[in-house]
Design an enzyme around this catalytic site. Sequence first.
Site, PDB file in Angstrom:
ATOM      1  CD  GLU A 167      67.325  37.647  77.005  1.00  0.00           C
ATOM      2  OE1 GLU A 167      66.527  36.807  76.559  1.00  0.00           O
ATOM      3  OE2 GLU A 167      66.966  38.764  77.456  1.00  0.00           O
ATOM      4  CD  GLU A 351      65.030  33.728  78.745  1.00  0.00           C
ATOM      5  OE1 GLU A 351      64.256  34.587  78.266  1.00  0.00           O
ATOM      6  OE2 GLU A 351      65.928  33.996  79.560  1.00  0.00           O
TER       7      GLU A 351
END
Length: 436
Positions: A167, A351
């Site tokens: 991320e 995710e």
Amino acid sequence: MKHKRSDFPQDFLFGVATSAYQIEGHAQGGAGKTHWDSFAATPGNVVNAENGDLACDHLNRFEQDLDLIQEAGFDCYRFSTSWARVLPEGRGAVNQAGLDFYDRLTDGLLERGIRPCATLYHWELPSPLADLGGWRNRDIAGWFADFTEVIMGRIGDRMFSVAPINEPWCVSWLSHFDGHHAPGLRDIRATARAMHHVLLAHGRSIEAMRGLGMSNLGAVFNLEWAEPADDSAQSENAAALYDGIYNRFFLGGVFKKSYPENVLDGLAPHLPADWEDDFETIGAPVDWCGLNYYTRKLISHTDAPWPSLKEVQGPLPKTQMGWEIDPDALSRFLIRTAREYTGELPIFVTENGMASSERQQDNDRIDYLDLHLSALQEALNQGVPINGYFVWSLLDNYEWALGYEKRFGLVDVDFKTLKRTPKASYHAIKSALASI
């Protein structure tokens, strides 16, 4: 759950994910200090001033946790390595106990028939490197490449897949512009440099792993679908800019070797000199793309300085985090990513999950996962090459600035006793994965 394994392609992989600082117990095993330790020690930064010193004590209980993964029937485990556990100073001397831990973890997964999927960095930067400017310092790309060689030199031969950085938006914008995560800055110059350097470090890490003869290397991005909060042209432009900052900047850097023009309107004056020359490294070819998806945001224009936008609360049902539940946006992201960035490259949903206050009978999480698996199937039906889906997360854990309050786990953790108790969602997934 209404879904079962046989609803998906035969070679489709199901996994579960965690991250090092959130579960391991960072004050143990010779790990060095990180910028998260100092961020959490600063009043007002973290709920209840909680930290990751003990977390879920996964460092000492990992065998039990791997048994839970195996018993649920997951094919893969996506874990992260701690830079400061392996290199306490960020550079130089190796903490052999840290390498030994990841070695045992890897072997434990393979012994249980679980594919190891590593992420090298999930946000815990060694403090000595933070003191040198951290992600603002161009040298971090070289430091990270060196760390890559140390950790993958030990366990890389047994990895199923590896991604360098989890991320990049969180590592850079959330942490240097919004100030919500370590190092807690609110500085546009620091932000621009961090955004660029995190991608440069990603590229250098890919090059280092290729040098080790490794394959099945990817890039992982967190995405938030942005929609205008009203019909005005100003809000449409604001939503497009949010999309540029959050999603297109990082995808574009890796897969197009360019940054969006609407983002450069604000960031270009603050980027490091000769930043365009780094795209050959940033765009080092990868073997797959990982997308982390949780929610969408409604965006409107404001009269504040650039980026001149704000989030507006939407009408959809929300998770414990206050995030809207919009599974259709996952389909749109998967389709758009393949069409505009990755083509035939395999995509993994690396995710997806929700925080819920329900400690045991978490039917809301079961419904959330079902809805998003349906959205994933919609993208598959439209020809998107999706190869796997990872649930976040195996365990209730340290949720960064929110401490231990928000619970994403399939397995409940009593943070006083550290007892693990599988929730209804765990049993539902276990049944779904066993169904053919």
